[in-house]
Design a protein around this motif. Structure first.
Motif, short mmCIF file in Angstrom:
data_model
loop_
_atom_site.label_atom_id
_atom_site.label_comp_id
_atom_site.label_asym_id
_atom_site.label_seq_id
_atom_site.Cartn_x
_atom_site.Cartn_y
_atom_site.Cartn_z
N THR A 1 0.85 -1.19 0.00
CA THR A 1 0.00 0.00 0.00
C THR A 1 0.89 1.25 0.00
OG1 THR A 1 -0.07 0.21 2.41
CG2 THR A 1 -1.69 -1.25 1.39
N THR A 2 0.29 2.40 -0.15
CA THR A 2 1.05 3.65 -0.17
C THR A 2 1.73 3.92 1.17
OG1 THR A 2 -0.97 4.86 0.40
CG2 THR A 2 -0.38 4.71 -1.94
N THR A 3 1.25 3.28 2.25
CA THR A 3 1.87 3.44 3.57
C THR A 3 2.87 2.32 3.86
OG1 THR A 3 -0.03 2.30 4.57
CG2 THR A 3 -0.06 4.72 4.54
N ASP B 1 -2.33 -4.31 9.12
CA ASP B 1 -1.76 -3.98 10.43
C ASP B 1 -2.59 -4.57 11.57
OD1 ASP B 1 0.52 -2.72 9.75
OD2 ASP B 1 -0.05 -0.73 10.45
N ASP B 2 -3.87 -4.86 11.29
CA ASP B 2 -4.74 -5.45 12.31
C ASP B 2 -4.45 -6.94 12.50
OD1 ASP B 2 -5.98 -3.00 12.58
OD2 ASP B 2 -7.56 -3.48 11.13
N LEU B 3 -3.62 -7.51 11.64
CA LEU B 3 -3.31 -8.94 11.69
C LEU B 3 -1.96 -9.11 12.40
CD1 LEU B 3 -4.35 -9.69 8.00
CD2 LEU B 3 -5.74 -9.99 10.07
N TYR B 4 -2.00 -9.25 13.70
CA TYR B 4 -0.79 -9.18 14.51
C TYR B 4 0.23 -10.25 14.12
CZ TYR B 4 2.38 -9.69 18.45
OH TYR B 4 3.51 -9.81 19.22
N GLY B 5 -0.18 -11.50 14.07
CA GLY B 5 0.77 -12.58 13.78
C GLY B 5 1.45 -12.40 12.44
N LEU B 6 0.69 -12.00 11.45
CA LEU B 6 1.25 -11.78 10.12
C LEU B 6 2.20 -10.58 10.12
CD1 LEU B 6 1.34 -12.52 7.14
CD2 LEU B 6 -0.64 -11.02 6.78
N THR B 7 1.82 -9.51 10.82
CA THR B 7 2.67 -8.32 10.90
C THR B 7 4.04 -8.66 11.48
OG1 THR B 7 0.76 -6.85 11.12
CG2 THR B 7 2.88 -6.01 11.89
N VAL B 8 4.06 -9.49 12.52
CA VAL B 8 5.33 -9.88 13.14
C VAL B 8 6.16 -10.70 12.16
CG1 VAL B 8 6.41 -11.24 14.97
CG2 VAL B 8 4.46 -9.77 15.51
N LEU B 9 5.54 -11.64 11.46
CA LEU B 9 6.29 -12.48 10.52
C LEU B 9 6.91 -11.67 9.39
CD1 LEU B 9 4.12 -15.72 10.23
CD2 LEU B 9 6.43 -15.51 11.17
N VAL B 10 6.16 -10.73 8.85
CA VAL B 10 6.70 -9.91 7.76
C VAL B 10 7.85 -9.03 8.28
CG1 VAL B 10 6.18 -8.06 6.13
CG2 VAL B 10 4.56 -9.92 6.44
N ALA B 11 7.67 -8.45 9.46
CA ALA B 11 8.75 -7.65 10.06
C ALA B 11 9.97 -8.52 10.33
CB ALA B 11 8.27 -7.00 11.35
N TRP B 12 9.74 -9.75 10.76
CA TRP B 12 10.84 -10.68 11.05
C TRP B 12 11.59 -11.03 9.76
CZ3 TRP B 12 9.67 -15.03 15.12
CH2 TRP B 12 10.88 -15.41 15.73
N ARG C 1 12.87 -7.56 1.24
CA ARG C 1 13.10 -6.13 1.40
C ARG C 1 12.08 -5.38 0.56
NH1 ARG C 1 17.93 -4.16 -2.50
NH2 ARG C 1 17.65 -5.62 -4.22
N VAL C 2 12.00 -4.09 0.79
CA VAL C 2 11.06 -3.25 0.04
C VAL C 2 11.84 -2.48 -1.02
CG1 VAL C 2 9.43 -1.34 0.16
CG2 VAL C 2 9.50 -3.04 2.00
N VAL C 3 11.38 -2.60 -2.28
CA VAL C 3 12.00 -1.90 -3.39
C VAL C 3 10.90 -1.24 -4.22
CG1 VAL C 3 13.39 -2.10 -5.48
CG2 VAL C 3 13.93 -3.52 -3.48
N LYS C 4 10.93 0.07 -4.28
CA LYS C 4 9.97 0.83 -5.08
C LYS C 4 8.53 0.41 -4.81
CE LYS C 4 13.28 1.74 -8.80
NZ LYS C 4 13.59 1.58 -10.25
N GLY C 5 8.20 0.33 -3.53
CA GLY C 5 6.82 0.05 -3.16
C GLY C 5 6.41 -1.41 -3.28
N ARG C 6 7.38 -2.29 -3.46
CA ARG C 6 7.07 -3.72 -3.56
C ARG C 6 7.90 -4.50 -2.54
NH1 ARG C 6 4.73 -5.86 -7.98
NH2 ARG C 6 6.11 -7.66 -8.07
#
Length: 281
Positions: free
Chosen positions: A11-13, A49-60, A68-73
């Motif tokens: 997303t844009t954020t 962001d409301d999906l806590y378990g998934l948010t942690v896994l992606v951050a991990w 990694r994030v490249v040009k919004g992807r």
């Protein structure tokens, strides 16, 4: 990583799109509930962001440098392919990355947990306590250690009794979340009462200590030690680790191990050392 393929648009954020989040929750069995119902009220899931378990896994995954994030992807890191193919190498990288996950594990919201910012110090305090303990450590004791490490890291003194009670409640909740992540990694076995490092967890933390410049003997180095040194080390280790060390040492000294252990049992004043020496003599 298979789902990610050549990348997914964020997303844009900078968040996963909700539709992608729904897919991953099912694929990875994160335990997140979309549109949860509390009582007779439905709370709409409006963002990944409301999906806590998934948010942690992606951050991990990002902290472990496999995405990694490249040009919004969100894209895979090509150089991490060898790590992804080696479960032990991946677990090592994931453990190191865990120290950076305070914001993800502790979450956001309108109140702050004291664990969020000095999270690395809380992780170290908890894992060190588990590392040096030969028996499971009570969850309440680990909560206290994490809370104290966080307060020391922030330079906080307890406020009023009511204020500290609020701090502790939030910190205890986040310590439980930390323990859940260690369990998911396979580094600890835990239940509602106590936790214990697994053999994998012992190895991961020992390696972390070595990276910090702490001298931690390897198994090969321990095999060259005397019976007294090995039995003392085994006595202070979790049962599974102690058994593996004693078996390996005895196999490395097939002609002398039994006699050395019996001699140690006769001269030692420590009942636990005597018991262990006789068990493998």
């Amino acid at each position: 990583m298979r789902w990610l393929r050549d990348g997914r648009t964020l997303t844009t954020t900078g968040r996963l799109r909700l539709a992608d989040g729904r897919e991953l929750v099912a694929l990875l069995d994160t335990g997140d509930i979309l549109n949860p119902m509390v009582g007779d009220r439905v709370f709409r899931t409006r963002s990944s962001d409301d999906l806590y378990g998934l948010t942690v896994l992606v951050a991990w995954a990002r902290a472990a440098r496999v995405v990694r994030v490249v040009k919004g992807r969100l894209v895979p890191v090509k150089s991490a392919a060898k790590v992804l193919a080696d479960p032990l190498a991946l677990s090592r990288r994931a453990f190191t990355a865990l120290f950076e996950l305070g914001e993800a594990v502790c979450g956001g919201g309108w109140v702050e947990s004291v664990l969020r910012w000095p999270f690395d110090e809380a992780v170290f305090a908890v894992t060190m306590a588990l590392y040096i303990a030969p028996e499971p450590v009570a969850i309440d004791e680990l909560r206290q250690l994490a809370y104290q490490a966080a307060c020391d890291g922030l330079g906080l003194d307890p406020g009023s009794e009511e204020q500290e009670r609020g701090w502790r409640q939030l910190a205890d909740h986040d310590t439980d979340r930390l323990l859940d992540q260690l369990a998911m990694l396979g580094a600890i076995d835990n239940d509602a009462a106590a936790a214990l490092l697994t053999s994998l967890g012992v190895g991961l933390f020992a390696r972390h200590l070595r990276e910090l410049g702490v001298t931690v003997p390897t198994l090969d180095q321990m095999l060259e030690e005397t019976a007294e040194v090995v039995v003392a080390a085994a006595t202070g280790s979790p049962p599974e680790t102690a058994a593996a060390l004693m078996r390996a040492w005895c196999a490395h000294h097939p002609d002398t191990a039994s006699a050395e252990l019996r001699a140690l049992a006769e001269r030692t004043d420590d009942p636990e050392h005597r018991r262990l020496a006789l068990a493998y003599a």
